[in-house]
Each structure stands twice: as structure tokens, then as C-alpha cells.
Design an enzyme around this catalytic site. Structure first.
Site, PDB file in Angstrom:
ATOM      1  CB  ILE A   6      -0.947   0.689   1.379  1.00 33.75           C
ATOM      2  CG1 ILE A   6      -1.678  -1.675   1.558  1.00 33.75           C
ATOM      3  CG2 ILE A   6      -1.893   1.119   1.169  1.00 33.75           C
ATOM      4  CD1 ILE A   6      -2.365  -1.740   0.394  1.00 33.75           C
TER       5      ILE A   6
ATOM      6  CG  LEU B  14       3.367   4.028   4.601  1.00 34.79           C
ATOM      7  CD1 LEU B  14       5.025   5.148   5.299  1.00 34.79           C
ATOM      8  CD2 LEU B  14       2.943   3.355   6.217  1.00 34.79           C
TER       9      LEU B  14
ATOM     10  CG  ASN C 242       0.568   2.787  11.888  1.00 37.75           C
ATOM     11  OD1 ASN C 242       1.082   3.475  11.840  1.00 37.75           O
ATOM     12  ND2 ASN C 242       0.942   1.972  13.256  1.00 37.75           N
TER      13      ASN C 242
ATOM     14  CG  ASN D  36       4.483   1.784  10.714  1.00 40.24           C
ATOM     15  OD1 ASN D  36       5.572   1.203  10.674  1.00 40.24           O
ATOM     16  ND2 ASN D  36       3.473   1.667   9.178  1.00 40.24           N
TER      17      ASN D  36
ATOM     18  CB  CYS E 167       5.672   0.675   6.984  1.00 42.56           C
ATOM     19  SG  CYS E 167       5.202   0.931   5.235  1.00 42.56           S
TER      20      CYS E 167
ATOM     21  CB  THR F  86       4.117  -7.249   6.624  1.00 41.26           C
ATOM     22  OG1 THR F  86       4.556  -6.190   6.737  1.00 41.26           O
ATOM     23  CG2 THR F  86       2.623  -7.116   6.604  1.00 41.26           C
TER      24      THR F  86
ATOM     25  N   GLY G 261      -0.403 -12.101   7.918  1.00 40.00           N
ATOM     26  CA  GLY G 261      -1.778 -13.222   7.871  1.00 40.00           C
ATOM     27  C   GLY G 261      -0.183 -14.589   7.712  1.00 40.00           C
TER      28      GLY G 261
ATOM     29  CB  THR H 247      -4.071 -10.555   6.672  1.00 42.91           C
ATOM     30  OG1 THR H 247      -3.111  -9.752   7.092  1.00 42.91           O
ATOM     31  CG2 THR H 247      -4.536 -11.457   5.430  1.00 42.91           C
TER      32      THR H 247
HETATM   33  C1  LIG Z   1      -2.885  -4.029   3.424  1.00 44.16           C
HETATM   34  C2  LIG Z   1      -2.429  -3.423   4.231  1.00 44.16           C
HETATM   35  C3  LIG Z   1      -2.236  -2.548   5.292  1.00 44.16           C
HETATM   36  C4  LIG Z   1      -1.246  -2.536   6.349  1.00 44.16           C
HETATM   37  N1  LIG Z   1      -0.795  -1.109   6.897  1.00 44.16           N
HETATM   38  C5  LIG Z   1       0.116  -0.698   7.711  1.00 44.16           C
HETATM   39  C6  LIG Z   1       0.238   0.555   7.830  1.00 44.16           C
HETATM   40  O1  LIG Z   1      -0.418   1.545   8.103  1.00 44.16           O
HETATM   41  N2  LIG Z   1       1.218   0.656   9.261  1.00 44.16           N
HETATM   42  C7  LIG Z   1       1.534  -0.231  10.101  1.00 44.16           C
HETATM   43  O2  LIG Z   1       1.833   0.382  10.759  1.00 44.16           O
HETATM   44  N3  LIG Z   1       1.031  -1.487   9.740  1.00 44.16           N
HETATM   45  C8  LIG Z   1       0.481  -1.895   8.568  1.00 44.16           C
HETATM   46  N4  LIG Z   1      -0.054  -3.064   8.219  1.00 44.16           N
HETATM   47  C9  LIG Z   1       0.683  -4.486   8.735  1.00 44.16           C
HETATM   48  C10 LIG Z   1      -0.886  -4.914   9.952  1.00 44.16           C
HETATM   49  O3  LIG Z   1      -1.001  -4.048  11.153  1.00 44.16           O
HETATM   50  C11 LIG Z   1       0.121  -6.248  10.728  1.00 44.16           C
HETATM   51  O4  LIG Z   1       1.266  -5.608  11.131  1.00 44.16           O
HETATM   52  C12 LIG Z   1       0.099  -7.018   9.727  1.00 44.16           C
HETATM   53  O5  LIG Z   1      -0.085  -6.926   8.939  1.00 44.16           O
HETATM   54  C13 LIG Z   1       0.796  -8.688  10.932  1.00 44.16           C
HETATM   55  O6  LIG Z   1      -0.731  -9.412  11.308  1.00 44.16           O
HETATM   56  P1  LIG Z   1      -1.881 -10.781  10.256  1.00 44.16           P
HETATM   57  O7  LIG Z   1      -0.845 -11.434  10.079  1.00 44.16           O
HETATM   58  O8  LIG Z   1      -2.937 -10.611  10.945  1.00 44.16           O
HETATM   59  O9  LIG Z   1      -1.941  -8.999   9.413  1.00 44.16           O
HETATM   60  C14 LIG Z   1      -0.622  -3.642   6.913  1.00 44.16           C
HETATM   61  C15 LIG Z   1      -1.537  -4.936   6.792  1.00 44.16           C
HETATM   62  C16 LIG Z   1      -2.066  -4.858   5.592  1.00 44.16           C
HETATM   63  C17 LIG Z   1      -2.053  -6.243   5.575  1.00 44.16           C
END
Ligand SMILES: Cc1cc2nc3c(=O)[nH]c(=O)nc-3n(C[C@H](O)[C@H](O)[C@H](O)COP(=O)(O)O)c2cc1C
Ligand SMILES: Cc1cc2nc3c(=O)[nH]c(=O)nc-3n(C[C@H](O)[C@H](O)[C@H](O)COP(=O)(O)OP(=O)(O)OC[C@H]3O[C@@H](n4cnc5c(N)ncnc54)[C@H](O)[C@@H]3O)c2cc1C
Ligand code: FES
Lengths: 261, 303
Positions: B71, B73, B99, B127, B130, B193, B217, B266
Site C-alpha cells: 500500500i 502508507l 499509527n 511505525n 513499514c 509484515t 496472514g 489480514t
Molecule cells: C493491507 C495492509 C495495510 C497495512 N498498513 C499498515 C500501516 O499503515 N501501518 C502499520 O504499522 N502496519 C500496517 N500493516 C501491518 C498490520 O498492522 C499487521 O502488523 C500485519 O499485517 C501482521 O498482522 P496480520 O498477519 O494479522 O495481518 C498493514 C497490513 C496490511 C495487510
């Protein structure tokens, strides 16, 4: 919008596609042409991301979805049997504005017929008879479906292999029309088709709406995953799932859309 | 009777199941799909000082049991966040954490400074992890010395609860966590991630326009559990755990290795009822175990 476990009433097979008839009264009542649903594919360990499908038809408490098999999720859908349940969220997104012209042309490529079929149905109910142009790669791709639609709509078929209708693309077919019969254009199909169509009718200054595709995660406008570049002073994106999937031609930054960012 | 309330470094949460940053918008997008007001809280999408357009599409690719995103940010910038998104986030009546991201140290500081004193925001999640921007993000979170420095400077201007969100893509996540605490973090949030990549073998092109993205995920869950476990052993600060949580069992795992609360990312895409399912599952589990509060599970792994 709601999330439902929809009872699958009937499955019909058309070439490489299936037409699913699903009981979803809430979705059917709310849906307008151009809107879509997010379908969970797989049962015990489903695909992590739902798959978007345009609504092909919505009436009497049911929605129809036409899914062309291209990968894992659509293969799973194609194996469903009547009586099973399908987990879906919808209706989602912004649909077509329908009062654009009394002689609309609906231009579809492949599975892009889905939202345009729904639109054609609704236009007919409003006593506007559209011309439906449907192009396929292979004439047999959608089995008997073109023949069935031909009985209900003013339909022009084209196929690249020449096995059904005119040989060539829908855009070439449209371009051959000397005096265009239409005063509004609605389109849905692969990127290349939309690009060629945009070039073809750019000068005509007609109301032109397109339903775009992008890979989606949330489907409800929350994650910014389904970005499409829009015209603006500096780089900017809209969300296909929420601001679209239907956009007006002028809204999109076509140069960025076709590669250069 | 089970009492699901937990205290995350001073933030009183009605329960320990929050929504992770970036997946939930302002929550209003999901209002028709779940009772948002029952959640433990929401962490906003990254907020930068200026509007940020994000990366070109495609930004999403599904992988086995997970997904890649790039994405980048995308957000409307601080001004619009405060005017438009914050009221929407607050409308659910549950704790909101912002965040905070930046492309430079100054940007992080300015956003933190402007959020300081806004009492409705219960804390910020810095954050520094990222993977989807060329400058900033993960680069601030990769070296202990720069983490201490950045967190300390943010600490000077922000008086609320300061969470620091860590990247799992470091040699020693414990060391980075210690650095964040040294800088003044009240709590740690992990994991973001994992950098990842996928290629289309027909066209020979990367699946994401930005070539690489962040993997999230169920696929990353065991990696995240280990990261939380490592951090819990070396720092004495509450942990907000995330990474592949899609059911109550994974949430309990996180608590057992040392987390105070969890966030769902996710999994909301697959099933919008995931967080409420986790909540119910957790409550039943605690009842069955005869445990009164999720906090009693914290770090109780038997080795
Ligand atoms: C589409 C998407 C957008 C995300 N945007 C951010 C973000 O703006 N800031 C952030 O700190 N983490 C962001 N993340 C990370 C998530 O907050 C989370 O830390 C990460 O996806 C792991 O958790 P999950 O496996 O349950 O998704 C994003 C993740 C996804 C999938
Ligand atoms: C708003 C919208 C409406 C759509 N309506 C229809 C419809 O009515 N009928 C229909 O048959 N198809 C429709 N599609 C396309 C359909 O969503 C994809 O074909 C489907 O997601 C592929 O899933 P899969 O698991 O079978 O393929 P995968 O195994 O995931 O991938 C196979 C191929 O499909 C492409 N693909 C994957 N996800 C998407 C996606 N979200 N959008 C576009 N391409 C994708 C991949 O790039 C890949 O080339 C629509 C897409 C969108 C965005
Ligand atoms: S798919 Fe999440 S915003 Fe469109």
C-alpha cells in the site's frame, strides 16, 4: 451491504464459466447494476482473500453470478453443487449511473458481460433498449450463453478466433459502424479492451462509464489495496471497491493506468 | 465470571482484541458487517504529516495462507486525519490508537507533537517498521542506535502512551525492543509484515508494482509468536501482539508467550467476524480454564 451464507439454488455450466443462482434476498433487493459481491472461496481452509464478482442479475430474492474459471478460487466455485452454501458480502461499490442516454451501447469483453447483463436487464425494464456488444477470445468460451442472451437482447457477438459472430474484437466491430447508433457507452472487460475502446471513442464526447478490475483485499474501502490512478494535480488513487468499480472515463489517469506510474 | 478488560501500559481496554493498523479504515467501512463497538480498540492506518498517495497498483497479491501488500502508507495526511478520520474512529466508542509514520525523523516528530494532548487518542503506535516505503519506515527500525534516538526524540514531544511497532525483519528483535524501551517506549507492538515478493511466471513480472511488499496472514503466525516470545523475555513492557491471528487459539498463544493484548489484521479480510469470534472463543476458554482475566495468561507458557 451484508454478509450472508447464500443457499446455492442452481448451477449452470457455460463453456469455461459457471452461472450460480444464489438465494440472497437482502443483497438482491439492494443491488444496482455495476455492483459486486466478495465471495469466500473454499470451505475448511478458504482462500485468505475473497474474490470479487459483479452481479449478473438480481431479482426475486436471488442473485446470479457468472464466474469464468481462471485460477484456484474460481475453480473451487465451479465445483459447487446446488444445495451448498456460499459465504458472500455485498452488494459492494458504486454502480452505473443509468440515465445517460436513450440509445446506450454496452461493450463487454469476456466475463465483463456480467455487470452489463444486469445493466441491460434494468435498462429494458425502463424501456430503454441497449445494444450489447460482446467480444470473446474463443467463440466457445461461454458455451450456450451468447445464444441465450441473443434471444433477449439486441446482441452483437465477436470472437477473435472467428468461431462466433464477427471475427475480431468488439472495439473493431464498433469502429466499423459508420453512423454510431448510440449516445452513451458502458463498458467492462480486460484492460487492453478498455484501452482500445477508450482510444476509439475518445473524440466522440459521449458519456462513457467503465467498470474496472483490481485485486482486492477488504472490498469495503478500508485497506487501499485496490488502487486505481485518477486524474488530479498530483498522483492520487481511488479505490475500485468503494469509489468504483464503475468510473467515468474522465476520472481515470489512463497513462498511469496503462503502465507508466 | 470472566473479566475481559486489560490495561495496556495505562490504556484501559474493554477487552484484549484490537484491530491492527491499515486493515480496518476508520471502522465505519465495516459497520454493517460487525458490531465495531464490541472490539477492544482500533489502531488507525498510518498517519503522515502530508497526504501520501501510496504505491502504484497492483498492491495486493495472495500467497499460500497469506498475502503481500504494498500500500505504501497511503493516507490523507495529519490535517485530514484529525478532521475526517478521527471523528469517525471515535464514533464507535472504543479506544483509538494512532499509527504514526514518517519519511524523515522530523516528520515523525511533527506528527507526534501535533497528536500530543489530544485526549481522545489513547496512545500512538510509532511505525518504524513499514516495509513499503523507500525512505523512512523500516529503515528507522533496523538499527538499535537509530531506534533509541528516534523514540527518545518522540518521547520528548509526546506525553501520552507511546507504543513502538517493530519489524520482524531484524537480526535480533530483542535488541531492537530494548532500544525502543531505552528510548522511552511504554509498550511494544509487533509484528509488522515481513518483506516478501512473488513473481508471475507467465509474464516474468513481479506480482506487485513495487516489486516487493509485506507478507501477512496465517503464514506468518509462528514467526510472530517467536518474535513476541523473544521480546517478552528481554523487556519489561506490555506487548500488543499481531501476526496471522485468525482465531482465539492464536490469540491465546500470544498471551501465553507474553502479550497483553492482540490485534487482528489480514484475517478480517477473510471473515469480518474474526475479532468477535476471537473474543467469544477467548471468553469461553477462560471460563473453561477457570481463569478470571486474560492478564493471568500473560507469559504463562510452561517450558
Ligand atoms: C493491507 C495492509 C495495510 C497495512 N498498513 C499498515 C500501516 O499503515 N501501518 C502499520 O504499522 N502496519 C500496517 N500493516 C501491518 C498490520 O498492522 C499487521 O502488523 C500485519 O499485517 C501482521 O498482522 P496480520 O498477519 O494479522 O495481518 C498493514 C497490513 C496490511 C495487510
Ligand atoms: C469488481 C470486480 C468484478 C469482477 N467480476 C467478475 C465476474 O463477474 N465474473 C468473473 O468471472 N470474474 C470477475 N472478476 C474477476 C475475478 O474476481 C477473478 O477472476 C478472480 O478473483 C480470480 O480468482 P482465482 O482464485 O480463480 O484466480 P487466482 O488463482 O487468484 O489468479 C488467477 C488470475 O486471476 C487474476 N486475479 C486474481 N484476483 C483478481 C481480481 N480481484 N481481479 C482481477 N483479476 C484477478 C490474477 O491476476 C491471475 O492472473 C471481477 C473482478 C473485480 C475486481
Ligand atoms: S479492497 Fe480494500 S480498499 Fe478496496
Amino acid at each position: 451491504m451484508e454478509r450472508v451464507l447464500a443457499y446455492l439454488q442452481e448451477v449452470k455450466y457455460y463453456g469455461k464459466a459457471v452461472l450460480l443462482s444464489l438465494e440472497a434476498p437482502g443483497v438482491a433487493a439492494e443491488a444496482v447494476p455495476g455492483q459486486f459481491v466478495q465471495v469466500l472461496c473454499g470451505r475448511d481452509s478458504p482462500r485468505v482473500l475473497r474474490r470479487p464478482f459483479s452481479i449478473f442479475s438480481a431479482k426475486a430474492g436471488r442473485i446470479l453470478l457468472l464466474s469464468k474459471v481462471v485460477g484456484k478460487g474460481t475453480s473451487w466455485l465451479a465445483e459447487l453443487k446446488a444445495g451448498e452454501q456460499v459465504d458472500l458480502i455485498g452488494p459492494l461499490g458504486r454502480g452505473f449511473a443509468m440515465d445517460e442516454g436513450d440509445r446506450p451501447a454496452l461493450v463487454a469483453g469476456g466475463a465483463g458481460i456480467a455487470p452489463l447483463h444486469f445493466l441491460a436487464e434494468r435498462l429494458m425494464e425502463r424501456r430503454t433498449e441497449p445494444s450489447l456488444y460482446w467480444g470473446l477470445d474463443l467463440g466457445e468460451e461461454f458455451g450456450e450463453l451468447p445464444a441465450l442472451l441473443g434471444k433477449r437482447f439486441r446482441l452483437f457477438m465477436c470472437s477473435r478466433d472467428g468461431c462466433l459472430g464477427e471475427r475480431g474484437t468488439v472495439v473493431e466491430a464498433l469502429a466499423r459502424e459508420k453512423e454510431p447508433e448510440f449516445n452513451a457507452v458502458y463498458a467492462c472487460g480486460p484492460r487492453e479492451m478498455l484501452g482500445a475502446l477508450a482510444k476509439e471513442i475518445k473524440g466522440a464526447n459521449l458519456p462513457f462509464q467503465l467498470s474496472l478490475e483490481e485485486r482486492m483485499a477488504c472490498g469495503v474501502g478500508a485497506c487501499q489495496g485496490c488502487a486505481v490512478p485518477i486524474r488530479s494535480a498530483r498522483p492520487a488513487y481511488s479505490r475500485v471497491c468503494k469509489d468504483g468499480p464503475v468510473f467515468r472515463f474522465e476520472e481515470i489517469d489512463w497513462r498511469a493506468y496503462f503502465g507508466g506510474s | 465470571m470472566v473479566d475481559l478488560r486489560v490495561n495496556l501500559a495505562g490504556i484501559e481496554l474493554p477487552n484484549p482484541v484490537l484491530m491492527a493498523s491499515g486493515v480496518f479504515g476508520t471502522g465505519t467501512e465495516y459497520r454493517e458487517l460487525l458490531e465495531v463497538g464490541r472490539l477492544g480498540g482500533i489502531i488507525s492506518k498510518a498517519v503522515t504529516l502530508e497526504p501520501c498517495p501510496g504505491n502504484p497498483p497492483p498492491r495486493i497479491w495472495e500467497t499460500p495462507c497469506g498475502m503481500l501488500n504494498s500500500i505504501g502508507l497511503q493516507n490523507k495526511g495529519l490535517e485530514a486525519f484529525l478532521e475526517e478520520d478521527l471523528p469517525a474512529l471515535l464514533s464507535h466508542g472504543i479506544p483509538i490508537i494512532a499509527n504514526v509514520a514518517g519519511f524523515s525523523e522530523e516528520e515523525y516528530l511533527e506528527v507526534a507533537r501535533r497528536l500530543d494532548g489530544i485526549g481522545e487518542i489513547r496512545g500512538i503506535e510509532l511505525n518504524i517498521s513499514c516495509p513499503n516505503v523507500a525512505r523512512g519506515g523500516i529503515h528507522f527500525g533496523a538499527e538499535a542506535s537509530s531506534v533509541v534516538n528516534l523514540v527518545a526524540r518522540v518521547r520528548e514531544v509526546y506525553n501520552g502512551v507511546l507504543l513502538v511497532k517493530l519489524s520482524p525483519q531484524v537480526y535480533d528483535i530483542g535488541e531492537i525492543a530494548r532500544a525502543a524501551v531505552e528510548g522511552g517506549a511504554d509498550a511494544l507492538s509487533l509484528v509488522n509484515t515481513f518483506p516478501g515478493m512473488a513473481v508471475d511466471v507467465e509474464t516474468w513480472k513481479p506480482r506487485l508494482a513495487s516489486v516487493t511488499g509485506g507478507l501477512s496472514g496465517p503464514a506468518i503466525h509462528p514467526l510472530a509468536v517467536r518474535a513476541v516470545w523473544e521480546v517478552a523475555q528481554v523487556v519489561n513492557r506490555p506487548i500488543l501482539a499481531m501476526g496471522g491471528i485468525s482465531g482465539w487459539e492464536q490469540a491465546v498463544e500470544m498471551l501465553l508467550v507474553g502479550a497483553t493484548a492482540v490485534a487482528v489484521g489480514t484475517a478480517i479480510f477473510t471473515d469480518p467476524l474474526t475479532p468477535l469470534g476471537i473474543l467469544e472463543g477467548l471468553e469461553n476458554y477462560l471460563e473453561r480454564m477457570g481463569i478470571a482475566s486474560p492478564e493471568e495468561l500473560k507469559g504463562k507458557i510452561r517450558l
